[in-house]
Design a protein around this motif. Structure first.
Motif, PDB file in Angstrom:
ATOM      1  N   ASP B  99      32.315 -17.045 -16.609  1.00  0.00           N
ATOM      2  CA  ASP B  99      32.040 -17.799 -15.487  1.00  0.00           C
ATOM      3  C   ASP B  99      31.351 -19.074 -16.050  1.00  0.00           C
ATOM      4  O   ASP B  99      30.548 -18.936 -16.784  1.00  0.00           O
ATOM      5  CB  ASP B  99      31.067 -17.158 -14.472  1.00  0.00           C
ATOM      6  N   THR B 153      37.255 -20.226 -15.264  1.00  0.00           N
ATOM      7  CA  THR B 153      36.484 -19.117 -16.204  1.00  0.00           C
ATOM      8  C   THR B 153      36.728 -19.545 -17.579  1.00  0.00           C
ATOM      9  O   THR B 153      36.347 -18.644 -18.595  1.00  0.00           O
ATOM     10  CB  THR B 153      37.095 -17.723 -15.724  1.00  0.00           C
ATOM     11  N   ARG B 202      39.224 -11.350 -17.617  1.00  0.00           N
ATOM     12  CA  ARG B 202      39.281 -11.740 -16.527  1.00  0.00           C
ATOM     13  C   ARG B 202      39.152 -10.446 -15.391  1.00  0.00           C
ATOM     14  O   ARG B 202      38.426 -10.694 -14.497  1.00  0.00           O
ATOM     15  CB  ARG B 202      40.617 -12.614 -16.107  1.00  0.00           C
ATOM     16  N   SER B 206      36.553 -10.490 -12.204  1.00  0.00           N
ATOM     17  CA  SER B 206      37.106 -10.629 -10.944  1.00  0.00           C
ATOM     18  C   SER B 206      37.030  -9.030 -10.265  1.00  0.00           C
ATOM     19  O   SER B 206      37.131  -8.993  -8.888  1.00  0.00           O
ATOM     20  CB  SER B 206      38.386 -10.959 -10.890  1.00  0.00           C
ATOM     21  N   SER B 213      45.385  -8.603 -12.397  1.00  0.00           N
ATOM     22  CA  SER B 213      45.392 -10.042 -12.927  1.00  0.00           C
ATOM     23  C   SER B 213      46.517 -10.561 -13.239  1.00  0.00           C
ATOM     24  O   SER B 213      46.738 -12.008 -13.016  1.00  0.00           O
ATOM     25  CB  SER B 213      44.025  -9.962 -13.800  1.00  0.00           C
TER      26      SER B 213
END
Lengths: 261, 261
Positions: B99, B153, B202, B206, B213
């Motif tokens: 992030d 990201t 990811r 997430s 994803s």
């Protein structure tokens, strides 16, 4: 390179002009049957004749790319007489030098009609027939570095070529699901009749010698030499080939380093 | 297509990775001696062995692209073994997912060092030797579609690749008149271990599963399928060939329509 386009039928609009005829020769030499389409039936016949004399396949056809009816006739005749048109290169284009403040609306309309509407009609016409037949295809539109940058004395031409980049992106997105790719090339200063005519028109305005003017514009090219129609044709042929299978919606600058985005 | 690079010596950095290995195999099939380099010497050896298995010529070299002296050592080795490098493809690159607010300066610096500094070091070293010998050549840097899109990201990765795009423009123009052609490719979502690793990371950020994803990412690709290593290698090979001699400093999007400018 072998015969990348064996069995393919490739439409080249503006096929009688510098970039169009150079591209048609290269594609024909690599096995395609090329349809030489031009506003001038004479020029189309001349280029097709030259290609056939080299032992390759070519057919001439007159077309006015600003007319839907004329484009439909070209495509229907080509499908009937030669076969499914699965490759297309749109080279038909016009340019006229004039100061921005003097540019008449009628000239704006004419330039946009040939360069932008003409490109749209051909891309859509080729794609409609391919989708209907359940076939795949690849197309390349000839844009220009003028579509990337500012052009004070050819504002209509620059706008039309920027529009070509946009219609290539939109049509590529629309046609991806049908297995069709649409890309563009943006040539720079190409050694063609059109470029020499531009230099003559500009020199009339400034009083400068046209040769000196051309030399000066070539000096401004990072690569240091004028572009040949073959330089453009090679990039077009790549974009029409299987090797460019994952490339779509792009506008490749083939310009010796004049423009980047 | 065979033999386009017959007699040439090609350097591939990041040659043990997905795209690097694909490029090495492709160049080997087309006749080049391929110097496969990677931070992992054993990884490079595995790919060099695959090039030789398919009948090509290859050598393996451990290389840390961030270090100029290491690059010089490898170029000396390759020159001694096979001759001057006239084709180079910079595939060495790293990526990680954070992030934006959690991205550390250490991670930022490491990524810029490998992806951007490493590309600069290799392009400059290869070009210096080529120019000293009066030789011509082709260099392709692997950038990324991430260079042209927001990357919430992986801001460090996107910035490093945007740097590569600009570096290629500068190097392209600087070297154009020496006959050294420098361009880049911007791949999209390529089916490699690196992409898999990205989606594992990811999914951590997430909360989606790794498969979900990746599936969402693929759904967003206009061309409708994940990119193969060969999709990239085909375009790299074009940019290394004389077909692309009039292209200077360009970054060609090979991403199925994910990015445009």
């Amino acid at each position: 390179m072998g015969q990348r386009f064996e069995g393919a039928v490739c439409l080249v609009t503006g096929g009688g002009g510098g970039i169009g005829s150079g591209t048609a020769r290269l594609l024909a030499a690599e096995g395609a049957h090329v349809i030489i389409a031009d506003l001038s039936q004479d020029r189309a016949q001349q280029v097709a004749g030259e290609i056939r004399e080299m032992g390759f396949q070519a057919s001439p056809h007159a077309v006015d790319v600003t007319s839907q009816e004329s484009v439909d006739r070209l495509l229907d005749d080509s499908w009937r007489d030669v076969g499914p048109v699965n490759l297309a290169v749109t080279c038909a284009g016009i340019i006229k030098i004039q100061p921005f403040l003097d540019l008449p609306a009628a000239d704006w309309d004419r330039t946009l009609a040939v360069n932008l509407k003409g490109t749209f009609l051909v891309i859509q016409g080729v794609a409609r027939r391919l989708v209907q037949a359940g076939r795949k295809g690849r197309m390349v539109a000839v844009s220009s570095v003028a579509g990337r940058g500012a052009r004070a004395d050819v504002a209509d031409y620059a706008a039309s070529k920027a529009g070509v980049i946009s219609i290539v992106r939109s049509s590529a997105m629309a046609l991806a699901e049908h297995g069709m790719a649409v890309n563009a090339v943006c040539p720079g200063v190409v050694a063609t009749e059109m470029t020499y005519a531009i230099q003559r028109m500009r020199s009339q305005d400034t009083g400068e010698n046209p040769e000196e003017m051309l030399t000066r514009s070539v000096t401004g090219i990072p690569l240091g030499r004028i572009e040949t129609p073959e330089d453009v044709a090679k990039a077009i042929a790549f974009l029409l080939s299987e090797d460019a299978g994952y490339v779509t919606g792009q506008a490749l600058n083939v310009d010796g380093g004049l423009e980047f985005d | 297509m065979k033999g386009r690079f017959e007699g040439a010596v090609a350097l591939v950095t990041g040659g043990a990775g997905g795209i690097g290995a694909g490029v090495a195999l492709r160049l080997g099939r087309e006749g080049a001696h391929v110097a496969v380099t990677d931070l992992s010497g054993s990884g490079a050896e595995v790919v060099a062995a695959r090039v030789r298995q398919q009948g090509g010529q290859a050598s393996a070299h451990a290389l840390d692209v961030t270090r100029a002296e290491d690059t010089e050592r490898v170029l000396d080795e390759v020159e001694h073994l096979a001759g001057t490098v006239s084709l180079a493809v910079t595939c060495a690159g790293i990526d990680s997912q954070f992030d934006f607010l959690d991205l550390s300066l250490t991670e930022w610096q490491k990524t810029i060092e490998v992806n951007l500094q490493g590309t600069f070091v290799v392009i400059q070293a290869v070009a210096r030797r080529l120019k000293a010998k009066g030789g011509k050549g082709h260099i392709v840097a692997v950038a990324s579609a991430a260079a042209k899109r927001p990357n919430p990201t992986q801001a460090h990765y996107g910035a490093s690749k945007a740097g590569v795009v600009n570096l290629v423009r500068s190097a392209g123009v600087a070297l154009a008149r020496d006959g050294i052609v420098v361009n880049a490719v911007c791949p999209g979502v390529v089916d490699t271990d690196m992409t898999r690793a990205i989606h594992i990371e990811r999914s951590r950020l997430s909360g989606l599963s790794e498969e979900e994803s990746l599936a969402r990412m693929i759904q967003s690709i206009p061309i409708g399928r994940i990119q193969t290593v060969d999709d990239v290698a085909h375009v790299v090979a074009f940019l290394l060939s004389h077909e692309a001699d009039y292209m200077v400093g360009q970054a060609v999007n090979v991403c199925g329509g994910l990015a445009f400018d």
